[in-house]
Design an enzyme around this catalytic site. Structure first.
Site, PDB file in Angstrom:
ATOM      1  N   HIS A 376       0.809  -1.231   0.000  1.00 19.88           N
ATOM      2  CA  HIS A 376       0.000   0.000   0.000  1.00 19.88           C
ATOM      3  C   HIS A 376       0.837   1.273   0.000  1.00 19.88           C
ATOM      4  O   HIS A 376       0.294   2.374   0.124  1.00 19.88           O
ATOM      5  CB  HIS A 376      -0.891   0.033   1.246  1.00 19.88           C
ATOM      6  CG  HIS A 376      -1.921  -1.048   1.305  1.00 19.88           C
ATOM      7  ND1 HIS A 376      -3.197  -0.892   0.844  1.00 19.88           N
ATOM      8  CD2 HIS A 376      -1.851  -2.304   1.776  1.00 19.88           C
ATOM      9  CE1 HIS A 376      -3.878  -2.007   1.050  1.00 19.88           C
ATOM     10  NE2 HIS A 376      -3.085  -2.879   1.610  1.00 19.88           N
ATOM     11  N   LYS A 567      -8.164  13.752   4.690  1.00 20.33           N
ATOM     12  CA  LYS A 567      -7.284  12.571   4.667  1.00 20.33           C
ATOM     13  C   LYS A 567      -6.244  12.769   5.771  1.00 20.33           C
ATOM     14  O   LYS A 567      -6.142  13.845   6.336  1.00 20.33           O
ATOM     15  CB  LYS A 567      -6.578  12.430   3.295  1.00 20.33           C
ATOM     16  CG  LYS A 567      -5.894  13.710   2.839  1.00 20.33           C
ATOM     17  CD  LYS A 567      -5.377  13.594   1.401  1.00 20.33           C
ATOM     18  CE  LYS A 567      -6.495  13.622   0.382  1.00 20.33           C
ATOM     19  NZ  LYS A 567      -6.229  12.683  -0.721  1.00 20.33           N
ATOM     20  N   ARG A 568      -5.463  11.752   6.068  1.00 18.53           N
ATOM     21  CA  ARG A 568      -4.413  11.904   7.071  1.00 18.53           C
ATOM     22  C   ARG A 568      -3.501  13.038   6.626  1.00 18.53           C
ATOM     23  O   ARG A 568      -3.298  13.272   5.432  1.00 18.53           O
ATOM     24  CB  ARG A 568      -3.636  10.601   7.220  1.00 18.53           C
ATOM     25  CG  ARG A 568      -4.373   9.500   7.951  1.00 18.53           C
ATOM     26  CD  ARG A 568      -4.612   9.824   9.392  1.00 18.53           C
ATOM     27  NE  ARG A 568      -3.371   9.922  10.153  1.00 18.53           N
ATOM     28  CZ  ARG A 568      -3.005   9.024  11.105  1.00 18.53           C
ATOM     29  NH1 ARG A 568      -3.767   7.979  11.358  1.00 18.53           N
ATOM     30  NH2 ARG A 568      -1.889   9.174  11.784  1.00 18.53           N
ATOM     31  N   LYS A 573       0.880  14.388   0.878  1.00 14.04           N
ATOM     32  CA  LYS A 573      -0.522  14.667   0.476  1.00 14.04           C
ATOM     33  C   LYS A 573      -0.713  16.174   0.240  1.00 14.04           C
ATOM     34  O   LYS A 573      -1.698  16.604  -0.319  1.00 14.04           O
ATOM     35  CB  LYS A 573      -1.463  14.121   1.543  1.00 14.04           C
ATOM     36  CG  LYS A 573      -1.426  12.581   1.682  1.00 14.04           C
ATOM     37  CD  LYS A 573      -2.252  12.115   2.876  1.00 14.04           C
ATOM     38  CE  LYS A 573      -2.123  10.627   3.131  1.00 14.04           C
ATOM     39  NZ  LYS A 573      -2.908   9.762   2.236  1.00 14.04           N
ATOM     40  N   THR A 675      -8.504   6.522  -1.723  1.00 14.70           N
ATOM     41  CA  THR A 675      -9.866   5.971  -1.823  1.00 14.70           C
ATOM     42  C   THR A 675     -10.879   7.077  -1.575  1.00 14.70           C
ATOM     43  O   THR A 675     -11.996   7.044  -2.086  1.00 14.70           O
ATOM     44  CB  THR A 675     -10.037   4.821  -0.796  1.00 14.70           C
ATOM     45  OG1 THR A 675      -9.469   5.220   0.448  1.00 14.70           O
ATOM     46  CG2 THR A 675      -9.393   3.541  -1.283  1.00 14.70           C
ATOM     47  N   LYS A 679     -14.646   8.144  -3.337  1.00  7.56           N
ATOM     48  CA  LYS A 679     -15.876   8.440  -2.593  1.00  7.56           C
ATOM     49  C   LYS A 679     -16.431   9.816  -3.001  1.00  7.56           C
ATOM     50  O   LYS A 679     -17.628   9.986  -3.181  1.00  7.56           O
ATOM     51  CB  LYS A 679     -15.598   8.386  -1.077  1.00  7.56           C
ATOM     52  CG  LYS A 679     -15.190   6.999  -0.580  1.00  7.56           C
ATOM     53  CD  LYS A 679     -14.464   7.034   0.750  1.00  7.56           C
ATOM     54  CE  LYS A 679     -13.888   5.663   1.111  1.00  7.56           C
ATOM     55  NZ  LYS A 679     -12.949   5.705   2.286  1.00  7.56           N
TER      56      LYS A 679
HETATM   57  C1  26W Z   1       4.214   0.860   9.972  1.00  6.16           C
HETATM   58  C2  26W Z   1       3.378   2.056   9.961  1.00  6.16           C
HETATM   59  C3  26W Z   1       2.427   2.060   8.803  1.00  6.16           C
HETATM   60  C4  26W Z   1       1.062   2.033   9.059  1.00  6.16           C
HETATM   61  C5  26W Z   1       0.173   2.047   7.988  1.00  6.16           C
HETATM   62  C6  26W Z   1       2.898   2.089   7.517  1.00  6.16           C
HETATM   63  C7  26W Z   1       2.004   2.096   6.437  1.00  6.16           C
HETATM   64  C8  26W Z   1       0.670   2.075   6.709  1.00  6.16           C
HETATM   65  C9  26W Z   1      -0.340   2.046   5.589  1.00  6.16           C
HETATM   66  C10 26W Z   1       0.127   1.262   4.450  1.00  6.16           C
HETATM   67  C11 26W Z   1      -0.614   3.409   5.167  1.00  6.16           C
HETATM   68  C12 26W Z   1      -1.850   3.489   4.320  1.00  6.16           C
HETATM   69  O1  26W Z   1      -2.934   3.509   4.825  1.00  6.16           O
HETATM   70  N1  26W Z   1      -1.643   3.569   3.014  1.00  6.16           N
HETATM   71  C13 26W Z   1      -2.742   3.932   2.158  1.00  6.16           C
HETATM   72  O2  26W Z   1      -3.432   2.743   1.753  1.00  6.16           O
HETATM   73  C14 26W Z   1      -4.582   3.053   0.968  1.00  6.16           C
HETATM   74  C15 26W Z   1      -5.318   1.754   0.685  1.00  6.16           C
HETATM   75  O3  26W Z   1      -4.645   0.997  -0.255  1.00  6.16           O
HETATM   76  C16 26W Z   1      -4.211   3.807  -0.298  1.00  6.16           C
HETATM   77  O4  26W Z   1      -5.378   4.148  -0.994  1.00  6.16           O
HETATM   78  C17 26W Z   1      -3.392   5.045   0.028  1.00  6.16           C
HETATM   79  O5  26W Z   1      -2.934   5.632  -1.153  1.00  6.16           O
HETATM   80  C18 26W Z   1      -2.226   4.693   0.931  1.00  6.16           C
HETATM   81  O6  26W Z   1      -1.528   5.845   1.379  1.00  6.16           O
END
Ligand code: 26W
Length: 835
Positions: A376, A567-568, A573, A675, A679
């Protein structure tokens, strides 16, 4: 109301006594709510609070879910099904009640039942505390996928962690984010069923012993230092207009021995409860980092804990079927939601080889055939690696297994690429440069039969960058699965006005077959329909304006363009690029208060990881600019800036339907998919965005003339990075950019404090890692074209309708059909609800 339920309700309304616990008629539901108030909650009706009624209704709805849950699992037991197991450290499910009413088809019946009790369904819905068991995109995607799996009648289970405290609640104090503990369980959770009967034991630490077994072979035994109990809590996940009700199984950690009486006897009260505290800590709290691996020991313990419980649980169910172990991968497809659960590869090998005595090669074949890995993010800092000492101390046997996997894998690489030591070092599961670390993404890639990115561009970039070596090794293993979102929650529930309008023209089946929205294309040409479309949007904007006023005290005119970025908070971003545009408009107006500017409301929302200082300063900057723009009579007649605190799924319900413009402005090559972009577009917002993530596919789907594109593409970004990017050059070339930065530096938006945003500005001028300065001019120009497009409401509405009409492919149903067919080999099972 769905066919099946229409018959059920009709049947009973004609006087036949509709069963109180499963009936779908108004009277049965009303009866059930009153019964639960008395017999489940022990509340007297005249003293009952809205929250009591919420709980009473939730239990009534739960009964209807459990009836279908039972039928579903009977059906699965009867058929030789293959189950999709979605392993995720995060599930951002959002509030349950609303979607369960929609999926049961009883929203109207419940609304009537409650109004007969003098209650308003929307007020009761508002009582639900949402389980914030996720950070953002990854967690929400997992939740959308579970709902689509059930709607498509696919046997499936979601496996995760039941955090006692989810993502923090966000409060804003004087423009700064403050994190508040998320006590989501304080008034109980009616949607879960605890299953202590199928608890698991999870080992940690200790050492490994090897001994010769009877056949002269070698047996390995892991002697743990600590054992923790994993208790499953099940939440029913009902599909839309079907009887399929699958399970979300979340594991909670408990001490095997929660009270040490001996210690108590000798007065060592702390030691008496020590094990309890240590064990429970494992599922205590969600790590609030999004895209930033922190490498904390507890995080690894959390990951191993839920993975071990989940694998043991699958093997227990497999055992019940009596099928041989070798056939495990024919009955269970395991999807790793990013690297967070990737220890599953080593855990499955450990149990198959060490505990079940399976031969290594056979076990490896089962593991690879069972597992799939979804990536992701491309951000290097988000890729998890664990230091060997920590790994060895917590999981000594797994490290041995990873070494063995690595040895065999590197032999394969050596065979394919003889003499290419650099490649060996790059591909190894162990990073030997500096402190030795385990590369979890490499373990996931080697141990899976399918690796996928989450949007076409992202998957291509994976093949060209962090997974290039694996793509070279196995050209068919890296595939794309573009993300999707569930239209039940994000259109049907969140946007009742639009849903009713659409259904009145093309029928209801679009909710389960979103491509049918294409039927709106011809209506985009009709003036009346466009008028009705605008009224729906305006209503949704009024609803959001009310919420903004209630949460922030700021009044915003619903007629103005609603320009939204939620978004975060993260530098890639580029929320601060959005702010630079606002400051530019502010400066233009200050220079010429009579300037013709389309009035706009800028709405922001999103949480910053607590340890991410620059993200927190971006939130402060948004508030600082808002404070000045909203208070200045020369600007607040055309511009308003609002920050909606505590952005979560519940608030998202009223934000996505209210947008005219969706901000998807990440640096090209950084947002894996996004995503929220889907939406917004489904709800008729036009997108201003870069060629990044799924924006590329959204633009292709809606037509480039219905999308506001700007900025460098991913290739141009890389070229500029390689050719030595100097942000100053762009600032010197662009007076408006220079002015905007100077206004920030002068403390105009920080009550004169020139240091508050220095870290942000210094970074912008020196590094600007995310190319804000390079994209600023094109962005502002694009925003000017947005402003002029807005001045033609008919043309705008036409584009808005076409965005909704052409985003059917971004339904999570489409994505899940692809996963089931191309990665999992899972097929639907029809569940019949026998009365
Ligand atoms: C280890 C800490 C950590 C926690 C969460 C690293 C990475 C993440 C996630 C992968 C971050 C995340 O939510 N990524 C997002 O995933 C979405 C679903 O696929 C995508 O639509 C977003 O572009 C992406 O930033």
């Amino acid at each position: 109301m769905t066919t099946q339920n229409r018959i059920a309700a009709a049947g009973f309304q004609r006087g036949a006594s509709d069963p109180v616990r499963t009936g779908l008629s108004v009277q049965a539901i009303k009866r059930a709510v009153l019964d639960n108030l008395t017999f489940h909650l022990g509340r007297m009706q005249r003293l009952a609070t809205p929250h009591d009624y919420y709980m009473a209704l939730a239990y009534a709805v739960r009964d209807r879910l459990l009836q279908r849950w039972m039928q579903t699992h009977e059906a699965y037991a009867k058929h030789e099904v293959k189950v999709a197991c979605y392993l995720s450290a995060e599930f951002l499910v959002g509030p349950h009640l609303g979607t369960n009413l929609i999926n049961l088809g009883i929203e109207d019946a419940v609304r009537d039942a409650l109004s007969e009790l003098g209650l308003d369904l929307d007020a009761i819905l508002d009582e639900e505390e949402e389980p914030g068991l996720g950070n953002g995109g990854l967690g929400r995607l997992a939740a959308c996928y579970l709902e689509s799996l059930a709607t498509l009648e696919m046997p499936s289970v979601g496996y995760g962690i039941r955090y006692e405290f989810g993502i923090f609640d966000q409060e804003i104090h004087d423009g700064w984010q403050v994190e508040i503990t998320d006590k989501w369980l304080r008034s109980g959770n009616p949607w879960e069923i605890v299953r202590p009967d199928i608890a698991c034991a999870v080992k940690f630490g200790g050492h490994v012993e090897t001994s010769a077994d009877a056949t002269g072979g070698q047996r390995t035994r892991w002697v743990p230092a600590q054992v923790v109990k994993g208790i499953p809590y099940d939440t029913p996940i009902l599909g839309y207009d079907v009887s399929t009700c699958n399970t979300l199984r979340l594991w909670s950690a408990e001490a095997c021995e929660s009270f040490d009486f001996q210690a108590f006897n000798v007065g060592d009260y702390y030691r008496a409860v020590d094990e309890k505290i240590v064990s429970e800590t494992i599922s205590k709290v969600l790590y609030p980092n999004d895209d930033q691996a922190r490498g904390k020991k507890l995080r690894l313990a959390q990951q191993y804990f839920f993975v071990s419980c989940s694998i043991q649980d699958m093997l227990r169910v497999h055992g019940l079927s009596g099928a041989p172990l070798e056939r495990f991968a024919d009955r269970f497809a395991i999807q790793l939601n990013d690297t967070h659960p990737s220890i599953a590869i080593a855990e499955l090998m450990r149990i198959l080889v060490d505990e079940r005595g399976m031969e290594w090669e056979r076990a490896w074949d089962v593991t690879q055939r069972a597992c799939g890995y979804t990536n992701h993010t491309l951000l290097p800092e988000a890729l998890e690696t664990w230091p060997l000492p920590m790994f060895r101390e917590m999981l000594p046997r797994h490290l041995e297994i990873i070494f063995e996997i690595n040895r065999r894998f590197l032999d394969e690489v050596r065979l394919r690429f003889p003499g290419d030591d650099a490649r060996l070092a790059r591909m190894s599961l162990i990073d030997e440069t500096g402190e030795k670390r385990v590369r979890m993404a490499h373990l996931a890639c080697v141990g899976s039969h399918a690796i996928n990115g989450v949007a076409a561009l992202h998957t291509d970039l994976l093949k060209m960058s962090i997974l290039a070596d694996f793509h070279a090794m196995w050209p068919s293993r890296v595939v794309n699965k573009t993300n999707g979102v569930t239209p039940r929650r994000f259109v049907r529930l969140a946007n009742p006005g639009l849903s009713t309008l659409v259904s009145s023209f093309i029928g209801e089946s679009w909710v389960r077959d979103l491509d049918q929205l294409h039927g709106l294309e011809r209506l985009a040409e009709e003036v009346d329909f466009r008028q009705r479309w605008r009224e729906v949007k305006l209503d949704n904007k009024r609803r959001l304006a009310k919420a903004i006023s209630a949460r922030t005290g700021l009044e915003v005119p619903p007629e103005w363009m609603f320009d939204i970025q939620v978004k975060r908070i993260h530098e890639y971003k580029r929320q601060h690029l959005n702010v630079l545009h606002i400051i530019t408009l502010y400066a233009r107006l200050k220079r010429n208060p009579a300037l013709e500017i389309s009035p706009r409301v800028f709405v922001f929302g999103g949480k910053a990881a607590p340890g991410y200082d620059r993200a927190k300063r971006i939130i402060r900057l948004i508030h600082g600019v808002g404070e000045v723009v909203n208070a200045d009579p020369e600007t607040n007649g055309r511009l308003r800036v609002a920050f909606m605190p505590d952005f979560n799924v519940k608030i998202a319900h009223i934000i996505y339907p209210a947008a005219d413009l969706s901000e998807q402005i990440s640096t090209a090559g950084k947002e894996a998919s996004g995503t929220g972009n889907m939406k917004f577009a489904m709800n008729g917002a036009l997108t201003i965005g870069t060629l990044d993530g799924a924006n590329v596919e959204i633009r292709q789907a809606v037509g480039q003339q219905n999308f506001f594109l700007f900025g460098l593409n991913a290739h141009e970004v890389e070229q500029l990075r390689r050719s030595g990017y100097r942000p100053q050059d762009y600032i010197e070339d662009n007076p408006e950019l220079a002015e905007a930065i100077q206004l920030i530096r002068d403390g105009v938006f920080s009550r004169g404090d020139r240091d508050m945003f220095r870290p942000l500005l210094d970074d912008l001028l020196q590094r600007d890692e995310f190319f804000l300065c390079a994209d600023y001019a094109d962005y502002v120009q694009c925003q000017d074209s947005v402003a002029s497009a807005w001045r033609d409401p008919e043309a705008w509405s036409r584009m808005s309708i076409l965005n909704s009409a052409r985003t059917g492919e971004f339904s999570s149903d489409r994505a899940i059909r692809e996963y089931c067919k191309e990665i999992w080999g899972v097929r639907p099972v029809r569940v019949h609800l026998d009365d």
